[in-house]
Structures are given as C-alpha cells and as structure tokens.
Design a protein around this motif. Structure first.
Motif, PDB file in Angstrom:
ATOM      1  N   MET A   1      63.665  72.020  52.292  1.00 21.96           N
ATOM      2  CA  MET A   1      64.687  72.999  52.632  1.00 21.96           C
ATOM      3  C   MET A   1      64.834  73.988  51.474  1.00 21.96           C
ATOM      4  N   PHE A   2      65.286  75.166  51.812  1.00 21.39           N
ATOM      5  CA  PHE A   2      65.512  76.218  50.825  1.00 21.39           C
ATOM      6  C   PHE A   2      66.994  76.274  50.477  1.00 21.39           C
ATOM      7  N   ALA A   3      67.307  76.489  49.214  1.00 19.66           N
ATOM      8  CA  ALA A   3      68.705  76.641  48.803  1.00 19.66           C
ATOM      9  C   ALA A   3      69.268  77.920  49.421  1.00 19.66           C
ATOM     10  N   TYR A   4      70.467  77.821  49.976  1.00 19.79           N
ATOM     11  CA  TYR A   4      71.142  78.990  50.540  1.00 19.79           C
ATOM     12  C   TYR A   4      71.763  79.785  49.404  1.00 19.79           C
ATOM     13  N   SER A   5      71.501  81.078  49.348  1.00 16.86           N
ATOM     14  CA  SER A   5      71.959  81.915  48.225  1.00 16.86           C
ATOM     15  C   SER A   5      73.468  82.005  48.112  1.00 16.86           C
ATOM     16  N   ASN A   6      74.193  81.991  49.225  1.00 19.54           N
ATOM     17  CA  ASN A   6      75.661  82.021  49.216  1.00 19.54           C
ATOM     18  C   ASN A   6      76.199  83.193  48.397  1.00 19.54           C
ATOM     19  N   LEU A   7      75.810  84.387  48.777  1.00 15.93           N
ATOM     20  CA  LEU A   7      76.210  85.581  48.032  1.00 15.93           C
ATOM     21  C   LEU A   7      77.716  85.815  48.029  1.00 15.93           C
ATOM     22  N   SER A   8      78.416  85.306  49.040  1.00 17.63           N
ATOM     23  CA  SER A   8      79.870  85.467  49.079  1.00 17.63           C
ATOM     24  C   SER A   8      80.568  84.469  48.153  1.00 17.63           C
ATOM     25  N   GLY A   9      79.879  83.393  47.828  1.00 13.94           N
ATOM     26  CA  GLY A   9      80.477  82.347  47.000  1.00 13.94           C
ATOM     27  C   GLY A   9      81.432  81.455  47.761  1.00 13.94           C
ATOM     28  N   GLN A  10      81.555  81.638  49.070  1.00 11.75           N
ATOM     29  CA  GLN A  10      82.529  80.886  49.852  1.00 11.75           C
ATOM     30  C   GLN A  10      81.912  80.084  50.993  1.00 11.75           C
ATOM     31  N   SER A  11      80.608  80.054  51.101  1.00  8.47           N
ATOM     32  CA  SER A  11      79.949  79.395  52.221  1.00  8.47           C
ATOM     33  C   SER A  11      79.962  77.884  52.076  1.00  8.47           C
ATOM     34  N   GLY A  12      80.008  77.220  53.198  1.00  9.77           N
ATOM     35  CA  GLY A  12      79.904  75.771  53.235  1.00  9.77           C
ATOM     36  C   GLY A  12      78.473  75.297  53.392  1.00  9.77           C
ATOM     37  N   ILE A  13      77.531  76.225  53.356  1.00  2.00           N
ATOM     38  CA  ILE A  13      76.126  75.898  53.555  1.00  2.00           C
ATOM     39  C   ILE A  13      75.426  75.709  52.212  1.00  2.00           C
ATOM     40  N   ALA A  14      74.648  74.631  52.114  1.00  6.23           N
ATOM     41  CA  ALA A  14      73.908  74.324  50.896  1.00  6.23           C
ATOM     42  C   ALA A  14      72.442  74.724  51.003  1.00  6.23           C
ATOM     43  N   ALA A  15      71.836  74.516  52.184  1.00  5.11           N
ATOM     44  CA  ALA A  15      70.406  74.770  52.328  1.00  5.11           C
ATOM     45  C   ALA A  15      70.056  75.029  53.786  1.00  5.11           C
ATOM     46  N   TYR A  16      68.847  75.534  53.982  1.00  6.74           N
ATOM     47  CA  TYR A  16      68.374  75.816  55.339  1.00  6.74           C
ATOM     48  C   TYR A  16      66.866  75.680  55.397  1.00  6.74           C
ATOM     49  N   ASP A  17      66.372  75.564  56.584  1.00  5.97           N
ATOM     50  CA  ASP A  17      64.946  75.582  56.858  1.00  5.97           C
ATOM     51  C   ASP A  17      64.783  76.091  58.280  1.00  5.97           C
ATOM     52  N   TYR A  18      63.624  76.593  58.613  1.00  6.56           N
ATOM     53  CA  TYR A  18      63.419  77.039  59.986  1.00  6.56           C
ATOM     54  C   TYR A  18      61.953  76.985  60.362  1.00  6.56           C
TER      55      TYR A  18
ATOM     56  N   ALA B   1      70.159  83.492  57.064  1.00  8.97           N
ATOM     57  CA  ALA B   1      69.782  82.468  56.082  1.00  8.97           C
ATOM     58  C   ALA B   1      68.980  83.079  54.940  1.00  8.97           C
ATOM     59  N   GLU B   2      68.029  83.929  55.280  1.00 10.96           N
ATOM     60  CA  GLU B   2      67.218  84.566  54.239  1.00 10.96           C
ATOM     61  C   GLU B   2      68.040  85.533  53.393  1.00 10.96           C
ATOM     62  N   ARG B   3      69.004  86.199  54.005  1.00 13.34           N
ATOM     63  CA  ARG B   3      69.885  87.122  53.262  1.00 13.34           C
ATOM     64  C   ARG B   3      70.822  86.370  52.327  1.00 13.34           C
ATOM     65  N   GLY B   4      71.183  85.147  52.702  1.00 12.04           N
ATOM     66  CA  GLY B   4      72.122  84.369  51.893  1.00 12.04           C
ATOM     67  C   GLY B   4      73.557  84.784  52.099  1.00 12.04           C
ATOM     68  N   TYR B   5      73.835  85.396  53.237  1.00 15.09           N
ATOM     69  CA  TYR B   5      75.187  85.894  53.486  1.00 15.09           C
ATOM     70  C   TYR B   5      75.473  85.913  54.986  1.00 15.09           C
ATOM     71  N   GLY B   6      76.609  85.342  55.393  1.00 13.51           N
ATOM     72  CA  GLY B   6      77.079  85.456  56.764  1.00 13.51           C
ATOM     73  C   GLY B   6      76.717  84.324  57.705  1.00 13.51           C
TER      74      GLY B   6
END
Length: 77
Positions: free
Chosen positions: A1-18, A52-57
């Motif tokens: 899995m790839f680390a989620y960038s979390n550009l907002s700093g408020q996401s509950g997501i740690a990682a993703y894959d697709y 996911a790739e953007r790391g935001y939203g």
C-alpha cells in the motif's frame, strides 16, 4: 500500500492501493475497505483513485458519497 499524503492534515486515511477495478483504503483507526466497480460504481472508484494520488479529499468523498458501498471490510488489530 502507498502512504496517503493527507495534505489537509485532517484525514482519517493512512494508506491506499488500487487496481484496474478497485481501490483499497486503510484507515488510521484500523481496517481496510475495498471499494470496487461492482459495489461502488466505476465513476466513483476512478475518482477515488485520483483523490488518493492527490492526497487530498478522499476521506471526505468516502464519507459523503460512497459511504458504506464497500465490497469488503477487513479489521486490523
């Protein structure tokens, strides 16, 4: 899995894959959710890949649009 960038700093997501027809999301609270073309629809899955790739939203999109339309949920302890 790839680390989620979390550009907002408020996401509950740690990682993703697709893959071609799905997105897997690991949340910080534990658990991996699989969203597929069959469970969620092709349009939302493709948009989730972009977010996911953007790391935001991605967290907001899941909470407001796809909600519980996942194909599989695996708890991680």
């Amino acid at each position: 899995m790839f680390a989620y960038s979390n550009l907002s700093g408020q996401s509950g997501i740690a990682a993703y894959d697709y893959g071609e027809t799905y997105v897997k999301v690991r949340f910080k609270t534990g658990g991996i959710y699989l969203y597929s073309y069959e469970s969620t629809g092709p349009g939302p899955v493709e948009y989730m890949k972009t977010l996911a790739e953007r790391g935001y939203g991605l967290n907001k999109f899941i909470n407001s649009v796809v909600r519980n339309n996942y194909a599989l949920h695996v708890r991680e302890d």
